[in-house]
Design an enzyme around this catalytic site. Structure first.
Site, PDB file in Angstrom:
ATOM      1  N   SER A  32       0.984  -1.172  -0.125  1.00 34.89           N
ATOM      2  CA  SER A  32      -0.372  -0.399   0.636  1.00 34.89           C
ATOM      3  C   SER A  32       0.532   1.107  -0.264  1.00 34.89           C
ATOM      4  O   SER A  32       1.611   1.204   0.306  1.00 34.89           O
ATOM      5  CB  SER A  32      -0.874   0.369   1.127  1.00 34.89           C
ATOM      6  OG  SER A  32      -2.227  -0.864   1.418  1.00 34.89           O
ATOM      7  N   HIS A  63      -2.960   0.234  -5.041  1.00 34.96           N
ATOM      8  CA  HIS A  63      -2.222  -1.114  -5.329  1.00 34.96           C
ATOM      9  C   HIS A  63      -2.061  -1.058  -7.064  1.00 34.96           C
ATOM     10  O   HIS A  63      -3.842  -0.186  -7.511  1.00 34.96           O
ATOM     11  CB  HIS A  63      -2.585  -2.334  -4.577  1.00 34.96           C
ATOM     12  CG  HIS A  63      -2.438  -2.087  -3.327  1.00 34.96           C
ATOM     13  ND1 HIS A  63      -1.518  -3.399  -3.087  1.00 34.96           N
ATOM     14  CD2 HIS A  63      -2.522  -1.829  -2.320  1.00 34.96           C
ATOM     15  CE1 HIS A  63      -1.391  -3.420  -1.719  1.00 34.96           C
ATOM     16  NE2 HIS A  63      -1.909  -2.110  -1.175  1.00 34.96           N
ATOM     17  N   HIS A  85      -4.280  -9.377  -1.245  1.00 29.24           N
ATOM     18  CA  HIS A  85      -3.562  -9.850   0.450  1.00 29.24           C
ATOM     19  C   HIS A  85      -5.484 -11.047   0.759  1.00 29.24           C
ATOM     20  O   HIS A  85      -6.309 -11.375  -0.180  1.00 29.24           O
ATOM     21  CB  HIS A  85      -4.428  -8.815   1.095  1.00 29.24           C
ATOM     22  CG  HIS A  85      -4.664  -7.630   0.753  1.00 29.24           C
ATOM     23  ND1 HIS A  85      -4.049  -6.710  -0.502  1.00 29.24           N
ATOM     24  CD2 HIS A  85      -2.666  -6.729   1.014  1.00 29.24           C
ATOM     25  CE1 HIS A  85      -3.292  -5.660  -0.157  1.00 29.24           C
ATOM     26  NE2 HIS A  85      -2.989  -6.003   0.576  1.00 29.24           N
ATOM     27  N   TYR A  87      -7.091 -10.954   2.593  1.00 27.68           N
ATOM     28  CA  TYR A  87      -8.998 -10.762   3.074  1.00 27.68           C
ATOM     29  C   TYR A  87      -9.856 -10.198   2.163  1.00 27.68           C
ATOM     30  O   TYR A  87     -11.116 -10.254   2.373  1.00 27.68           O
ATOM     31  CB  TYR A  87      -8.756  -9.036   3.836  1.00 27.68           C
ATOM     32  CG  TYR A  87      -8.383  -8.005   3.510  1.00 27.68           C
ATOM     33  CD1 TYR A  87      -8.852  -7.154   2.548  1.00 27.68           C
ATOM     34  CD2 TYR A  87      -6.639  -7.603   3.707  1.00 27.68           C
ATOM     35  CE1 TYR A  87      -8.320  -6.458   2.116  1.00 27.68           C
ATOM     36  CE2 TYR A  87      -6.039  -6.744   3.036  1.00 27.68           C
ATOM     37  CZ  TYR A  87      -6.701  -6.092   2.343  1.00 27.68           C
ATOM     38  OH  TYR A  87      -6.302  -5.492   1.947  1.00 27.68           O
ATOM     39  N   GLU A  88      -9.275 -10.490   0.619  1.00 30.53           N
ATOM     40  CA  GLU A  88      -9.835 -10.089  -0.430  1.00 30.53           C
ATOM     41  C   GLU A  88     -10.441 -11.529  -0.838  1.00 30.53           C
ATOM     42  O   GLU A  88     -11.379 -11.478  -1.291  1.00 30.53           O
ATOM     43  CB  GLU A  88      -9.027  -9.905  -1.492  1.00 30.53           C
ATOM     44  CG  GLU A  88      -8.336  -8.550  -1.353  1.00 30.53           C
ATOM     45  CD  GLU A  88      -7.264  -7.964  -2.679  1.00 30.53           C
ATOM     46  OE1 GLU A  88      -7.631  -7.922  -3.645  1.00 30.53           O
ATOM     47  OE2 GLU A  88      -6.175  -7.945  -2.168  1.00 30.53           O
ATOM     48  N   ASN A 237       0.469   4.602  10.061  1.00 26.45           N
ATOM     49  CA  ASN A 237      -0.161   5.572  11.564  1.00 26.45           C
ATOM     50  C   ASN A 237      -0.483   4.371  12.457  1.00 26.45           C
ATOM     51  O   ASN A 237       0.552   3.724  12.614  1.00 26.45           O
ATOM     52  CB  ASN A 237      -2.181   4.938  11.297  1.00 26.45           C
ATOM     53  CG  ASN A 237      -2.214   3.428  10.865  1.00 26.45           C
ATOM     54  OD1 ASN A 237      -1.941   3.019   9.800  1.00 26.45           O
ATOM     55  ND2 ASN A 237      -2.620   2.816  12.171  1.00 26.45           N
ATOM     56  N   HIS A 249      -8.223   3.521   5.722  1.00 26.45           N
ATOM     57  CA  HIS A 249      -7.432   3.178   4.405  1.00 26.45           C
ATOM     58  C   HIS A 249      -7.006   4.791   4.204  1.00 26.45           C
ATOM     59  O   HIS A 249      -6.201   5.215   4.150  1.00 26.45           O
ATOM     60  CB  HIS A 249      -8.030   3.226   3.989  1.00 26.45           C
ATOM     61  CG  HIS A 249      -6.664   1.879   2.500  1.00 26.45           C
ATOM     62  ND1 HIS A 249      -5.475   1.620   2.927  1.00 26.45           N
ATOM     63  CD2 HIS A 249      -6.198   2.295   1.018  1.00 26.45           C
ATOM     64  CE1 HIS A 249      -5.176   0.821   2.066  1.00 26.45           C
ATOM     65  NE2 HIS A 249      -5.639   1.479   0.675  1.00 26.45           N
TER      66      HIS A 249
HETATM   67  N1  HPA Z   1      -3.411  -2.315  10.847  1.00 24.04           N
HETATM   68  C1  HPA Z   1      -3.135  -3.408  10.387  1.00 24.04           C
HETATM   69  N2  HPA Z   1      -2.989  -3.453   9.293  1.00 24.04           N
HETATM   70  C2  HPA Z   1      -2.688  -1.357   8.785  1.00 24.04           C
HETATM   71  C3  HPA Z   1      -2.270  -0.440   9.927  1.00 24.04           C
HETATM   72  C4  HPA Z   1      -3.565  -1.149  10.800  1.00 24.04           C
HETATM   73  O1  HPA Z   1      -3.289  -0.026  12.303  1.00 24.04           O
HETATM   74  N3  HPA Z   1      -2.354  -0.182   9.335  1.00 24.04           N
HETATM   75  C5  HPA Z   1      -1.600  -0.196   8.142  1.00 24.04           C
HETATM   76  N4  HPA Z   1      -1.808  -1.254   7.465  1.00 24.04           N
END
Ligand code: HPA
Length: 274
Positions: A32, A63, A85, A87-88, A237, A249
């Site tokens: 990302s 992406h 990913h 999760y997709e 973050n 995101h």
């Molecule tokens: N958690 C999970 N995945 C992530 C995070 C997060 O805080 N930041 C970027 N990808």
């Protein structure tokens, strides 16, 4: 259960012959926000994932979803710009396709990049973390299934997933830019939901420094196959409960935008000096 090997056969058939004429000196997966990190002297191949049979387009903002074979400083590099990913919900094949493609091309070195949430209190958005090890909180991994020729033993050792030599290469690249980077432990979660504050406290107690939804499936698979792996996170973050606001995101991508030049420099330095 287990991955469908035919999926990879059709990708190998689809890719142009130049991909297999000599092994790439290194490969990179851009996570990302890392999409603009490549500096190519010449691009030999550039194919959208959407055109590769069975793979489908990258669905996550940030992406690009393209495979590149390019040359840089006399080296040949395979680049997977964007990843699929877990999760997709499309299975492991699309997730590990960069690694299996690299393996079939004969490549030995892989850099996995990502954006991650910072758990260690020393971290702030914009920092880089060189992965030293990981914790798989998901409880499953792509090696589940029958033993496949070339994918390593039944019980692959995971003592040093992230090769010391490649970690040192990343340290060198960071030092040359005057960046302070730490080595850290990456906690892999399935996503797509971000973590709860209680989960982040738990991961902190078991030693995680950063948290994210990628990288570990690929690193486990690559290491099992005998490929040398490096992992590099950009802290985008503060993790849930540490951050003063809800996670999104957009915040992840905004943090990576500010770091583009440094990301490109680190990637370039890695592929030239690994
Ligand atoms: N958690 C999970 N995945 C992530 C995070 C997060 O805080 N930041 C970027 N990808």
């Amino acid at each position: 259960m287990g991955m469908n090997v035919k999926f990879f056969d059709s990708i190998a058939e689809f890719l142009p012959d130049v991909c297999f004429e000599r092994p790439p000196d290194a490969a990179i997966v851009l996570g990302s926000g890392w999409a603009d990190a490549l500096k190519a002297d010449a691009t030999l191949v550039r194919i959208p994932y959407a055109d590769i049979p069975g793979l489908g387009a990258a669905t996550v903002a940030g992406h690009t979803g393209e495979f590149w074979l390019y040359e840089r400083a006399g080296r040949r590099i395979a680049a997977f710009c964007g990843r699929r990913h877990w999760y997709e919900g499309v299975g492991w094949e699309a997730v590990v396709f960069p690694v299996e493609t690299l393996r079939r091309m004969g490549g030995q070195k892989l850099l996995l990049t990502n954006a991650a949430g910072g758990i260690n209190p020393a971290l702030k958005p914009g920092d880089f973390v060189i992965l030293k090890d990981h914790i798989n909180t998901v409880g499953i991994n792509p090696m589940i299934g029958p033993v496949v020729d070339g994918w390593g033993p039944r019980f692959p050792d995971m003592t040093e997933v992230y090769t010391k030599h490649l970690r040192d290469v990343l340290h060198g690249a960071a030092n040359r830019r005057g960046l302070r980077v730490m080595e850290g432990i990456y906690a892999f979660t399935s996503g797509p939901v971000f973590e709860t504050p209680a989960e982040i406290r738990a991961y902190s107690h078991v030693g995680a420094d950063v948290v994210g939804m990628s990288t570990v499936p690929e690193s486990v698979f690559a290491h099992a196959c005998g490929i040398q792996v490096a992992g590099l996170s950009l802290v985008s973050n503060l993790a849930a409960g540490i951050s003063p606001r809800p996670l999104c995101h957009e915040e992840v991508l905004a943090a990576t935008n500010g770091a583009q030049a440094v990301m490109a420099g680190l990637v370039d330095d890695f592929i030239v000096s690994c």
